[in-house]
Design an enzyme around this catalytic site. Structure first.
Site, short mmCIF file in Angstrom:
data_model
loop_
_atom_site.label_atom_id
_atom_site.label_comp_id
_atom_site.label_asym_id
_atom_site.label_seq_id
_atom_site.Cartn_x
_atom_site.Cartn_y
_atom_site.Cartn_z
N CYS A 1 0.84 -1.21 0.00
CA CYS A 1 0.00 0.00 0.00
C CYS A 1 0.87 1.26 0.00
O CYS A 1 0.55 2.24 -0.67
CB CYS A 1 -0.94 0.01 1.21
N ARG B 1 -7.85 -4.46 -3.22
CA ARG B 1 -7.38 -3.31 -4.00
C ARG B 1 -8.36 -3.09 -5.17
O ARG B 1 -8.19 -3.67 -6.24
CB ARG B 1 -5.96 -3.54 -4.52
C1 BEZ Z 1 0.60 -4.58 1.88
O1 BEZ Z 1 1.81 -4.78 1.92
O2 BEZ Z 1 0.12 -3.52 1.50
C2 BEZ Z 1 -0.32 -5.70 2.27
C3 BEZ Z 1 0.08 -7.00 2.02
C4 BEZ Z 1 -0.76 -8.04 2.40
C5 BEZ Z 1 -1.96 -7.78 3.04
C6 BEZ Z 1 -2.36 -6.46 3.24
C7 BEZ Z 1 -1.53 -5.42 2.86
#
Ligand code: BEZ
Length: 234
Positions: A51, A134
């Site tokens: 993110c 997402r």
């Molecule tokens: C992230 O790195 O943004 C992420 C990865 C796995 C689950 C939720 C967020």
């Protein structure tokens, strides 16, 4: 409750309305952004690496979206103080791939109740019941949903593709054409199909010198990159 989680707005639907607190104050969506294109996108959680890379990319490109008359609005199920702290950390501490000092100026929706995420079908229980996937909703100036993209938690989005989709939708509307696979401004565009046997015959006979027909149902014409760009943001 299960049904509520599974509500999925579809392409062609009016964008569901909501009022929410954001990092830029309270917004009424989509009403506050009348006449603009809107990209409403969700991310799973603040202070997570994928993110963070996405926000740094979108933040760096924000001016390009502004020039396309497009308002970006982010969302996660985190609270306001988490959002503020994360955006401050991104600006003050993170140096990633040459991107640094990135200030996120578009609103980031606070959705601790998950009401907005549920309204937009961003909670997809097979992936996560506690965070949004997402999702990316492209919403036109008349507030109609025009494209929806979904990515899982573990895969960061391609922001060049997000920009290409926006430019593509604006080109479709401005020129009344369709766009072939992998289209980019300056590539050939597809004209509406022949609506009668007579037009089909004319197309195969090459009557309209502007058209290039691969067959009677598959005809293209050229629109220059400059012409496309002159109408973007509309
Ligand atoms: C992230 O790195 O943004 C992420 C990865 C796995 C689950 C939720 C967020």
């Amino acid at each position: 409750m299960e049904n509520q989680v599974n509500v999925m707005p579809r392409i062609g639907d009016a964008a569901p309305q909501f009022t929410a607190v954001t990092t830029q104050g309270t917004i009424n969506f989509p009403d506050d952004f009348k006449g603009k294109w809107k990209i409403l996108f969700s991310h799973p959680a603040d202070f997570t690496p994928v993110c963070t890379s996405e926000f740094m990319t979108f933040g760096t490109m924000a001016k390009e979206f502004e020039e396309l008359n497009c308002q970006l609005v982010g969302l996660s199920v985190d609270g306001l103080h988490s959002h503020i702290a994360w955006l401050r950390t991104i600006k003050e501490k993170i140096d990633w791939k040459g991107k640094k000092n990135v200030e996120i100026q578009f609103p980031l929706v606070v959705d601790v109740t998950m009401n907005v995420a549920k309204l937009y079908g961003m909670i997809q229980p097979g992936e996560s019941t506690t965070s949004a996937v997402r999702a990316v909703f492209f919403i036109d100036p008349e507030d109609k949903i025009r494209t929806i993209l979904y990515y899982p938690l573990s895969l960061g989005r391609n922001f060049d593709e997000i920009k290409r989709v926006l430019i593509g939708l604006q080109t479709v509307d401005n020129f009344g054409v369709a766009l072939p696979a992998d289209w980019r401004p300056g590539d050939e565009v597809i004209v509406p199909p022949a609506g009668s046997c007579g037009v089909a015959k004319e197309r195969m006979e090459g009557v309209d010198k502007e058209l290039h027909c691969y067959d009677w149902f598959f005809c293209t014409k050229q629109i220059s990159k400059a012409e496309v760009e002159s109408k973007l943001g509309k």
